[in-house]
Design a protein around this motif. Structure first.
Motif, PDB file in Angstrom:
ATOM      1  N   MET A  74       0.848  -1.203   0.000  1.00 11.50           N
ATOM      2  CA  MET A  74       0.000   0.000   0.000  1.00 11.50           C
ATOM      3  C   MET A  74       0.880   1.249   0.000  1.00 11.50           C
ATOM      4  SD  MET A  74      -2.882   1.155   2.831  1.00 11.50           S
ATOM      5  CE  MET A  74      -3.944  -0.226   2.398  1.00 11.50           C
ATOM      6  N   PRO A  75       0.604   2.252  -0.846  1.00 13.00           N
ATOM      7  CA  PRO A  75       1.399   3.481  -0.845  1.00 13.00           C
ATOM      8  C   PRO A  75       1.393   4.151   0.522  1.00 13.00           C
ATOM      9  CG  PRO A  75      -0.023   3.375  -2.770  1.00 13.00           C
ATOM     10  CD  PRO A  75      -0.446   2.260  -1.865  1.00 13.00           C
ATOM     11  N   GLU A  76       2.481   4.842   0.830  1.00  7.02           N
ATOM     12  CA  GLU A  76       2.637   5.420   2.158  1.00  7.02           C
ATOM     13  C   GLU A  76       2.006   6.800   2.236  1.00  7.02           C
ATOM     14  OE1 GLU A  76       6.830   5.345   2.772  1.00  7.02           O
ATOM     15  OE2 GLU A  76       6.874   3.185   3.183  1.00  7.02           O
ATOM     16  N   LEU A  77       1.295   7.046   3.322  1.00  8.27           N
ATOM     17  CA  LEU A  77       0.681   8.345   3.561  1.00  8.27           C
ATOM     18  C   LEU A  77       1.748   9.378   3.903  1.00  8.27           C
ATOM     19  CD1 LEU A  77      -2.358   7.408   5.842  1.00  8.27           C
ATOM     20  CD2 LEU A  77      -2.331   7.651   3.356  1.00  8.27           C
ATOM     21  N   SER A  78       1.520  10.618   3.476  1.00  8.49           N
ATOM     22  CA  SER A  78       2.305  11.736   3.963  1.00  8.49           C
ATOM     23  C   SER A  78       1.814  12.122   5.355  1.00  8.49           C
ATOM     24  CB  SER A  78       2.175  12.925   3.017  1.00  8.49           C
ATOM     25  OG  SER A  78       2.714  12.619   1.752  1.00  8.49           O
ATOM     26  N   PHE A  79       2.617  12.876   6.086  1.00  4.62           N
ATOM     27  CA  PHE A  79       2.232  13.251   7.442  1.00  4.62           C
ATOM     28  C   PHE A  79       3.056  14.448   7.892  1.00  4.62           C
ATOM     29  CE2 PHE A  79       5.746  10.338   7.736  1.00  4.62           C
ATOM     30  CZ  PHE A  79       6.534  10.813   8.771  1.00  4.62           C
ATOM     31  N   THR A  80       2.561  15.114   8.916  1.00  2.78           N
ATOM     32  CA  THR A  80       3.291  16.171   9.608  1.00  2.78           C
ATOM     33  C   THR A  80       3.549  15.681  11.023  1.00  2.78           C
ATOM     34  OG1 THR A  80       2.180  17.883   8.312  1.00  2.78           O
ATOM     35  CG2 THR A  80       3.234  18.568  10.361  1.00  2.78           C
ATOM     36  N   ARG A  81       4.753  15.927  11.525  1.00  4.06           N
ATOM     37  CA  ARG A  81       5.117  15.424  12.856  1.00  4.06           C
ATOM     38  C   ARG A  81       5.985  16.445  13.583  1.00  4.06           C
ATOM     39  NH1 ARG A  81       8.063   9.532  13.892  1.00  4.06           N
ATOM     40  NH2 ARG A  81       7.477   9.306  16.116  1.00  4.06           N
ATOM     41  N   ALA A  82       5.735  16.621  14.867  1.00  2.00           N
ATOM     42  CA  ALA A  82       6.544  17.540  15.661  1.00  2.00           C
ATOM     43  C   ALA A  82       6.473  17.139  17.125  1.00  2.00           C
ATOM     44  CB  ALA A  82       6.059  18.976  15.498  1.00  2.00           C
ATOM     45  N   GLY A  83       7.526  17.464  17.865  1.00  2.00           N
ATOM     46  CA  GLY A  83       7.521  17.272  19.300  1.00  2.00           C
ATOM     47  C   GLY A  83       8.081  15.940  19.735  1.00  2.00           C
ATOM     48  N   SER A  84       8.040  15.729  21.055  1.00  2.00           N
ATOM     49  CA  SER A  84       8.492  14.469  21.641  1.00  2.00           C
ATOM     50  C   SER A  84       7.658  14.196  22.885  1.00  2.00           C
ATOM     51  CB  SER A  84       9.983  14.540  21.998  1.00  2.00           C
ATOM     52  OG  SER A  84      10.222  15.571  22.946  1.00  2.00           O
ATOM     53  N   GLY A  85       7.606  12.938  23.243  1.00  2.00           N
ATOM     54  CA  GLY A  85       6.782  12.521  24.372  1.00  2.00           C
ATOM     55  C   GLY A  85       5.799  11.458  23.923  1.00  2.00           C
ATOM     56  N   PRO A  86       4.776  11.197  24.716  1.00  4.45           N
ATOM     57  CA  PRO A  86       3.784  10.191  24.338  1.00  4.45           C
ATOM     58  C   PRO A  86       3.113  10.575  23.018  1.00  4.45           C
ATOM     59  CG  PRO A  86       3.552  10.806  26.651  1.00  4.45           C
ATOM     60  CD  PRO A  86       4.508  11.774  26.046  1.00  4.45           C
ATOM     61  N   PRO A  87       2.950   9.636  22.100  1.00  2.00           N
ATOM     62  CA  PRO A  87       2.384   9.976  20.787  1.00  2.00           C
ATOM     63  C   PRO A  87       0.911  10.380  20.864  1.00  2.00           C
ATOM     64  CG  PRO A  87       3.633   7.935  20.667  1.00  2.00           C
ATOM     65  CD  PRO A  87       3.471   8.257  22.123  1.00  2.00           C
ATOM     66  N   LEU A  88       0.572  11.385  20.060  1.00  2.00           N
ATOM     67  CA  LEU A  88      -0.795  11.854  19.886  1.00  2.00           C
ATOM     68  C   LEU A  88      -1.043  11.944  18.385  1.00  2.00           C
ATOM     69  CD1 LEU A  88      -3.500  13.150  20.798  1.00  2.00           C
ATOM     70  CD2 LEU A  88      -2.292  15.347  20.884  1.00  2.00           C
ATOM     71  N   VAL A  89      -2.024  11.200  17.890  1.00  2.18           N
ATOM     72  CA  VAL A  89      -2.314  11.130  16.464  1.00  2.18           C
ATOM     73  C   VAL A  89      -3.598  11.893  16.181  1.00  2.18           C
ATOM     74  CG1 VAL A  89      -2.774   9.592  14.514  1.00  2.18           C
ATOM     75  CG2 VAL A  89      -1.150   8.899  16.309  1.00  2.18           C
ATOM     76  N   LEU A  90      -3.548  12.832  15.220  1.00  2.00           N
ATOM     77  CA  LEU A  90      -4.688  13.667  14.846  1.00  2.00           C
ATOM     78  C   LEU A  90      -5.084  13.340  13.413  1.00  2.00           C
ATOM     79  CD1 LEU A  90      -3.384  17.120  16.195  1.00  2.00           C
ATOM     80  CD2 LEU A  90      -4.607  15.337  17.450  1.00  2.00           C
ATOM     81  N   VAL A  91      -6.343  12.938  13.208  1.00  2.00           N
ATOM     82  CA  VAL A  91      -6.803  12.512  11.888  1.00  2.00           C
ATOM     83  C   VAL A  91      -7.860  13.478  11.376  1.00  2.00           C
ATOM     84  CG1 VAL A  91      -7.794  10.620  10.543  1.00  2.00           C
ATOM     85  CG2 VAL A  91      -6.321  10.105  12.507  1.00  2.00           C
ATOM     86  N   HIS A  92      -7.594  14.097  10.226  1.00  2.00           N
ATOM     87  CA  HIS A  92      -8.484  15.106   9.655  1.00  2.00           C
ATOM     88  C   HIS A  92      -9.685  14.464   8.970  1.00  2.00           C
ATOM     89  CE1 HIS A  92      -7.556  14.365   5.398  1.00  2.00           C
ATOM     90  NE2 HIS A  92      -6.310  14.152   5.771  1.00  2.00           N
ATOM     91  N   GLY A  93     -10.617  15.307   8.530  1.00  2.00           N
ATOM     92  CA  GLY A  93     -11.833  14.840   7.899  1.00  2.00           C
ATOM     93  C   GLY A  93     -11.855  15.066   6.395  1.00  2.00           C
ATOM     94  N   TYR A  94     -13.050  14.992   5.844  1.00  3.33           N
ATOM     95  CA  TYR A  94     -13.307  15.092   4.400  1.00  3.33           C
ATOM     96  C   TYR A  94     -12.831  16.437   3.854  1.00  3.33           C
ATOM     97  CZ  TYR A  94     -16.189  14.775   0.126  1.00  3.33           C
ATOM     98  OH  TYR A  94     -16.657  14.716  -1.165  1.00  3.33           O
ATOM     99  N   LEU A  95     -12.122  16.393   2.739  1.00  6.54           N
ATOM    100  CA  LEU A  95     -11.591  17.587   2.064  1.00  6.54           C
ATOM    101  C   LEU A  95     -10.623  18.368   2.943  1.00  6.54           C
ATOM    102  CD1 LEU A  95     -14.775  18.934   0.201  1.00  6.54           C
ATOM    103  CD2 LEU A  95     -12.994  17.395  -0.669  1.00  6.54           C
ATOM    104  N   GLY A  96     -10.020  17.672   3.904  1.00  5.75           N
ATOM    105  CA  GLY A  96      -9.081  18.326   4.805  1.00  5.75           C
ATOM    106  C   GLY A  96      -7.651  17.901   4.551  1.00  5.75           C
ATOM    107  N   GLY A  97      -6.794  18.128   5.545  1.00  5.81           N
ATOM    108  CA  GLY A  97      -5.389  17.761   5.459  1.00  5.81           C
ATOM    109  C   GLY A  97      -4.695  18.058   6.774  1.00  5.81           C
TER     110      GLY A  97
END
Length: 254
Positions: free
Chosen positions: A1-24
């Motif tokens: 499966m092709p790999e998703l792009s992503f934005t990442r910053a910071g350190s510590g326990p991971p927090l994943v934020l998933v956008h909605g329709y027509l977003g990014g």
């Protein structure tokens, strides 16, 4: 499966934020700035949207969930807190169903447990027809305006419009099909992660019945209703949104 792009910053326990329709992922700029001093914040771009707009989108919510989980595997992120907005809220519900042992705390924001949403500003069939007739750029403008109390004059509208106009037409149509074939209600009672349901009182995309169903259906779920906000609370009242999410994430259960 092709790999998703992503934005990442910071350190510590991971927090994943998933956008909605027509977003990014760039919709989360205020949250990235707020949480990255204490958290490893990861914001995927779903297939067909944002920086992943070259990818073909799956025609199922489960397909999006697998893609995000695969991204986290690639990043060697095993356990994480998880927040999903709008369609992203459907995606994260599927992630919990597929990999419940990996999710710590869960935030379901501006979303519901049904793909076919009663009370939406228009039916899915109407959205599809108008999308095919008008094209992605005009559709993005029309839909993004509903996400804010102030419509096109809202501060965050230009960013949302730009992101929406980047979306592949295939992804926009595939997502509507995914909604039609998804119903998360049977899985709500099995969600064991501590959960916060967050909703703007003027949301035109998800009426009260949808966050209410999450709140009542998930054992022990908490609820936060933000007055005077539409669908994009995190952009209309970012400081309040961040405080509410932080209070939930950092709370210690007694």
């Amino acid at each position: 499966m092709p790999e998703l792009s992503f934005t990442r910053a910071g350190s510590g326990p991971p927090l994943v934020l998933v956008h909605g329709y027509l977003g990014g992922s760039s919709m989360w700029a205020a949250q990235l700035a707020h949480f990255s001093p204490t958290r490893d914040v990861i914001c995927p771009d779903l297939a067909g949207f944002g920086a992943s707009n070259a990818l073909e989108a799956p025609e199922s919510i489960e397909g999006h969930a697998h893609a995000v989980l695969d991204l986290l595997d690639r990043l060697a992120v095993d356990r994480f807190d998880l927040l999903g907005h709008s369609m992203g809220g459907m995606v994260v519900q599927e992630m919990v169903r597929l990999a419940p042992e990996r999710i710590g705390k869960l935030v379901l924001y501006g979303t519901g447990p049904r793909g076919v949403m009663p009370g939406r500003f228009e039916t899915i069939a109407q959205s599809r027809d108008r999308l095919l007739r008008d094209g992605v750029p005009d559709t993005a403008r029309r839909i993004a305006a509903t996400w804010f109390r102030q419509g096109e004059s809202a501060e965050g509208f230009a960013l949302c419009l730009s992101l929406g106009q980047q979306a592949r037409e295939q992804a926009a149509i595939a997502s509507l099909k995914a909604w039609e074939n998804w119903d998360g209600r049977p899985a709500l009672g099995a969600i064991a992660s501590p959960t916060l349901v967050l909703w703007g009182s003027r949301d035109r995309s998800y009426d009260w019945t949808q966050p209410e169903a999450l709140w009542r259906g998930i054992p022990g779920a908490d609820l936060a209703v933000v007055p005077g906000c539409a669908h994009n609370v995190h952009m209309e009242k970012p400081d309040l949104f961040n405080r509410l999410v932080a209070d939930f994430l950092y709370a210690v259960d007694l």
